[in-house]
Design a protein around this motif. Structure first.
Motif, short mmCIF file in Angstrom:
data_model
loop_
_atom_site.label_atom_id
_atom_site.label_comp_id
_atom_site.label_asym_id
_atom_site.label_seq_id
_atom_site.Cartn_x
_atom_site.Cartn_y
_atom_site.Cartn_z
N ARG A 1 4.09 -3.20 -2.93
CA ARG A 1 4.31 -3.31 -1.47
C ARG A 1 3.48 -4.42 -0.85
O ARG A 1 3.95 -5.14 0.03
CB ARG A 1 4.02 -1.98 -0.79
CG ARG A 1 5.07 -0.95 -1.04
CD ARG A 1 4.80 0.30 -0.25
NE ARG A 1 5.83 1.28 -0.49
CZ ARG A 1 5.90 2.43 0.14
NH1 ARG A 1 4.99 2.74 1.03
NH2 ARG A 1 6.87 3.27 -0.13
N LEU A 2 2.23 -4.53 -1.30
CA LEU A 2 1.36 -5.58 -0.77
C LEU A 2 1.94 -6.96 -1.08
O LEU A 2 2.02 -7.82 -0.20
CB LEU A 2 -0.05 -5.46 -1.35
CG LEU A 2 -1.03 -6.56 -0.95
CD1 LEU A 2 -1.29 -6.53 0.55
CD2 LEU A 2 -2.33 -6.41 -1.73
N LEU A 3 2.35 -7.18 -2.32
CA LEU A 3 2.89 -8.48 -2.70
C LEU A 3 4.17 -8.80 -1.92
O LEU A 3 4.37 -9.93 -1.48
CB LEU A 3 3.14 -8.53 -4.21
CG LEU A 3 1.90 -8.37 -5.09
CD1 LEU A 3 2.27 -8.38 -6.55
CD2 LEU A 3 0.85 -9.42 -4.77
N GLN A 4 5.02 -7.80 -1.73
CA GLN A 4 6.23 -8.01 -0.92
C GLN A 4 5.88 -8.36 0.52
O GLN A 4 6.48 -9.25 1.11
CB GLN A 4 7.12 -6.76 -0.95
CG GLN A 4 7.80 -6.54 -2.28
CD GLN A 4 8.57 -5.22 -2.32
OE1 GLN A 4 8.53 -4.42 -1.39
NE2 GLN A 4 9.26 -5.00 -3.42
N ARG A 5 4.90 -7.68 1.07
CA ARG A 5 4.49 -7.93 2.45
C ARG A 5 3.90 -9.33 2.60
O ARG A 5 4.15 -10.01 3.59
CB ARG A 5 3.49 -6.87 2.89
CG ARG A 5 2.98 -6.96 4.29
CD ARG A 5 3.73 -6.25 5.39
NE ARG A 5 4.57 -5.15 5.08
CZ ARG A 5 4.31 -3.87 5.33
NH1 ARG A 5 3.17 -3.53 5.87
NH2 ARG A 5 5.18 -2.95 5.04
N ILE A 6 3.13 -9.76 1.61
CA ILE A 6 2.55 -11.11 1.64
C ILE A 6 3.67 -12.14 1.72
O ILE A 6 3.61 -13.07 2.52
CB ILE A 6 1.66 -11.36 0.40
CG1 ILE A 6 0.38 -10.55 0.49
CG2 ILE A 6 1.35 -12.85 0.24
CD1 ILE A 6 -0.42 -10.51 -0.81
N VAL A 7 4.69 -11.96 0.90
CA VAL A 7 5.80 -12.91 0.85
C VAL A 7 6.62 -12.86 2.14
O VAL A 7 6.90 -13.90 2.74
CB VAL A 7 6.68 -12.66 -0.39
CG1 VAL A 7 7.95 -13.48 -0.33
CG2 VAL A 7 5.90 -12.96 -1.65
N THR A 8 7.00 -11.66 2.59
CA THR A 8 7.88 -11.57 3.77
C THR A 8 7.18 -12.02 5.04
O THR A 8 7.83 -12.55 5.94
CB THR A 8 8.42 -10.13 3.97
OG1 THR A 8 7.32 -9.23 4.12
CG2 THR A 8 9.30 -9.71 2.82
N ARG A 9 5.88 -11.83 5.13
CA ARG A 9 5.14 -12.21 6.33
C ARG A 9 4.46 -13.57 6.20
O ARG A 9 3.78 -14.01 7.12
CB ARG A 9 4.08 -11.17 6.66
CG ARG A 9 4.67 -9.80 6.91
CD ARG A 9 4.33 -9.31 8.26
NE ARG A 9 5.02 -8.08 8.55
CZ ARG A 9 4.45 -6.97 8.96
NH1 ARG A 9 3.15 -6.95 9.13
NH2 ARG A 9 5.16 -5.91 9.21
#
Length: 123
Positions: free
Chosen positions: A22-30
């Motif tokens: 989830r953290l890695l996805q959030r880094i990319v999307t934001r």
């Protein structure tokens, strides 16, 4: 530019893998440039927990983010030292407020650096 991940309670393998994803996805999307991982709510760590924490920060760094770990309490710090966990290259600060200050200083420095590269040292 800053994503914060507060960790509260048990930090086992299954939860660590889910949090990392989830953290890695959030880094990319934001398009986050900084990540704060706050351990204020973690009372106990073991070697597996420490390993997951290091892997999480390294994965975030591979995406180009600056990582700060905050809220390491005395018991957790003592355990990490006793386990011989290498936190070299990781920025740690006392609390979330200091973590935010550290991230803002990092972002400001990199804005200044980009400006200096674009316009030269006289501007």
């Amino acid at each position: 530019d800053v994503v914060t991940l507060p960790i509260v309670g048990t930090f086992d393998t299954e939860r660590a893998l889910e949090m990392t994803e989830r953290l890695l996805q959030r880094i990319v999307t934001r398009s986050a440039r900084c990540v704060i991982i706050d351990l204020t709510g973690v009372d106990v760590v073991d070697s597996m927990t420490a390993d997951h924490l290091i892997r999480m920060t390294k994965a975030a760094q591979l995406l180009g983010t600056f990582c700060v770990v905050t809220g390491i309490g005395p018991d957790v710090a003592r355990t990490l030292v006793d386990l011989g966990v290498d936190l070299g290259g990781l920025t740690t600060v006392r609390n979330l407020k200091e973590g935010l200050k550290t991230c803002f200083a990092y972002l400001e420095y990199h804005r200044w650096l980009a400006h200096r590269r674009a316009y030269g040292p006289g501007y």
